[in-house]
Enzyme design. Structure first.
Site, PDB file in Angstrom:
ATOM      1  N   GLU A 113      63.474   6.867 -14.848  1.00  0.00           N
ATOM      2  CA  GLU A 113      64.317   7.179 -15.995  1.00  0.00           C
ATOM      3  C   GLU A 113      63.543   7.146 -17.319  1.00  0.00           C
ATOM      4  O   GLU A 113      63.901   7.828 -18.279  1.00  0.00           O
ATOM      5  CB  GLU A 113      65.490   6.189 -16.081  1.00  0.00           C
ATOM      6  N   LYS A 169      70.387   3.970 -16.513  1.00  0.00           N
ATOM      7  CA  LYS A 169      69.810   3.448 -17.750  1.00  0.00           C
ATOM      8  C   LYS A 169      69.085   4.575 -18.476  1.00  0.00           C
ATOM      9  O   LYS A 169      68.176   5.185 -17.921  1.00  0.00           O
ATOM     10  CB  LYS A 169      68.833   2.313 -17.449  1.00  0.00           C
ATOM     11  N   VAL A 188      63.296   9.138  -9.068  1.00  0.00           N
ATOM     12  CA  VAL A 188      63.506   9.319 -10.496  1.00  0.00           C
ATOM     13  C   VAL A 188      62.957   8.111 -11.250  1.00  0.00           C
ATOM     14  O   VAL A 188      63.223   6.969 -10.886  1.00  0.00           O
ATOM     15  CB  VAL A 188      65.009   9.487 -10.814  1.00  0.00           C
ATOM     16  N   THR A 203      60.389  -5.242 -15.626  1.00  0.00           N
ATOM     17  CA  THR A 203      59.967  -3.851 -15.490  1.00  0.00           C
ATOM     18  C   THR A 203      58.530  -3.640 -15.960  1.00  0.00           C
ATOM     19  O   THR A 203      57.836  -2.760 -15.447  1.00  0.00           O
ATOM     20  CB  THR A 203      60.923  -2.930 -16.276  1.00  0.00           C
ATOM     21  N   ARG A 234      59.243   1.616 -11.001  1.00  0.00           N
ATOM     22  CA  ARG A 234      58.827   3.024 -10.980  1.00  0.00           C
ATOM     23  C   ARG A 234      58.199   3.436 -12.312  1.00  0.00           C
ATOM     24  O   ARG A 234      57.232   4.196 -12.345  1.00  0.00           O
ATOM     25  CB  ARG A 234      60.026   3.922 -10.691  1.00  0.00           C
ATOM     26  N   ASN A 235      58.762   2.941 -13.400  1.00  0.00           N
ATOM     27  CA  ASN A 235      58.252   3.324 -14.715  1.00  0.00           C
ATOM     28  C   ASN A 235      56.870   2.728 -14.962  1.00  0.00           C
ATOM     29  O   ASN A 235      55.989   3.385 -15.529  1.00  0.00           O
ATOM     30  CB  ASN A 235      59.244   2.890 -15.793  1.00  0.00           C
ATOM     31  N   LYS A 284      63.588  -0.324 -22.372  1.00  0.00           N
ATOM     32  CA  LYS A 284      62.583  -1.113 -21.651  1.00  0.00           C
ATOM     33  C   LYS A 284      61.829  -0.247 -20.651  1.00  0.00           C
ATOM     34  O   LYS A 284      60.669  -0.533 -20.314  1.00  0.00           O
ATOM     35  CB  LYS A 284      63.220  -2.328 -20.973  1.00  0.00           C
TER      36      LYS A 284
END
Length: 336
Positions: free
Chosen positions: A286, A113, A284, A253, A260-261, A196
């Site tokens: 993204e 993504k 990672v 998310t 993670r974000n 997102k």
């Protein structure tokens, strides 16, 4: 492809990170699945102890799932699933092009993504740039790797310019706990999944600053409007963003602690530097690279995206997290 193959496929998954491993484990309930990994220790761990100790520890994988370090092993696959980060997509496609030569490729499904760094291309554009017009689809939607690997109920979207292909792949790749919906709007599916992640960093920053639930809800709602503006400018459909690949993925998310974000945003909001944050994360995220590309695209395409631009400025070190909030709240009044 004959009727027998439709009920049990040979699926090749390229890259054994958390997401690739989770999907491979889920599909191994129904299909013959081989996952390719660059790291010899990951191959050994999956084949020897049925766990991906590096990227998905503490989750037992199906004994039928096999790992390989030899890309050529996947050449007989009915479907190839590309689970590399978006920055590694082009290199993976070039490797497949070399492997297959003049032979036709099976349908490709990518699960990354974001926008390609430097070029700002969406994944389907990268695929077309490298391979031309091949059967291909993007998989996106609200899905944490750990939950998919555990077999918890999940619903996602398969987007392709060829709706018939998306419908066929959705039929082939669904399992008892993984439901797939087909979409003919690959742009909308990809933009929703990409942007997102930037909004998840924004809401993480807000929560890291202890700004409350009202602020988080406002960021998510106004962020969805930003996603929709960019989506339409790139040729996607606003309606797609009301589904799993847009609103569904945004909610998960921005609020789920496994994101993670969101973790990146929480750390930045609490005063940590970006490098400290990424070192601690170990995976990672993204949204970090995507924020830069989205901010650049918003300028190039004259799309109003103040939240995304603020996140990009914080990531670049040009704006303190608390100052980003002040900047957003002091914008000129306007109609919603």
């Amino acid at each position: 492809m004959n009727q027998a193959t439709k009920t049990q496929l040979q699926i090749g998954v390229l890259a054994a990170g958390a997401w690739g491993t989770a999907l491979a484990a889920n599909w191994a309930q129904r299909h013959r699945v081989t996952i390719w990994a660059r790291e010899p220790e990951v191959v050994e761990s999956i084949n020897g102890s049925h766990v991906n100790k590096r990227f998905l520890p503490d989750i037992e994988l199906p004994a039928a799932l096999r790992a390989t370090g030899d890309l050529a092993t996947l050449q007989g696959s009915d479907v190839l699933v590309l689970a590399t980060p978006v920055a590694g997509l082009r290199g993976t496609l070039v490797a497949l092009q070399t492997l297959y030569g003049n032979q036709p490729l099976p349908p490709l499904v990518w699960v990354c993504k974001g926008f390609e760094p430097q070029t700002g291309l969406l994944p389907h554009q990268v695929v077309r740039d490298v391979l031309g017009d091949v059967p291909a689809a993007a998989l996106s939607g609200p899905s944490f790797a750990q939950e998919v690997a555990k077999g918890l109920p999940t619903a996602v979207t398969l987007g392709s310019a060829n709706l018939g292909l998306a419908e066929q792949l959705a039929d082939w790749l669904h399992t008892s706990n993984l439901r797939l919906y087909a979409s003919g709007d690959v742009v909308g599916v990809e933009v929703g999944g990409a942007v997102k992640n930037v909004l998840a960093i924004a809401t993480g920053i807000s929560d890291g600053l202890s700004l409350g639930h009202n602020a988080r809800a406002a960021l998510m709602t106004r962020g969805l409007a930003e996603i929709a503006r960019l989506c339409e400018r790139l040729g996607g459909q606003r309606e797609t963003l009301m589904g799993l690949a847009g609103l569904g993925d945004l909610i998960l998310t921005c609020t789920g602690d496994l994101s993670r974000n969101r973790q990146v945003g929480l750390a930045l909001g609490s005063g940590k530097t970006l490098q400290e944050t990424l070192d601690a994360l170990g995976h990672v995220a993204e949204g970090v690279g995507t924020a830069r590309e989205v901010a650049r695209l918003s300028v190039d395409l004259s799309v109003d995206m103040p939240i995304a631009r603020a996140v990009a400025a914080v990531i670049a070190g040009d704006l303190a997290a608390k100052d980003a909030v002040t900047q957003l709240m002091s914008r000129a009044q306007r109609a919603e």
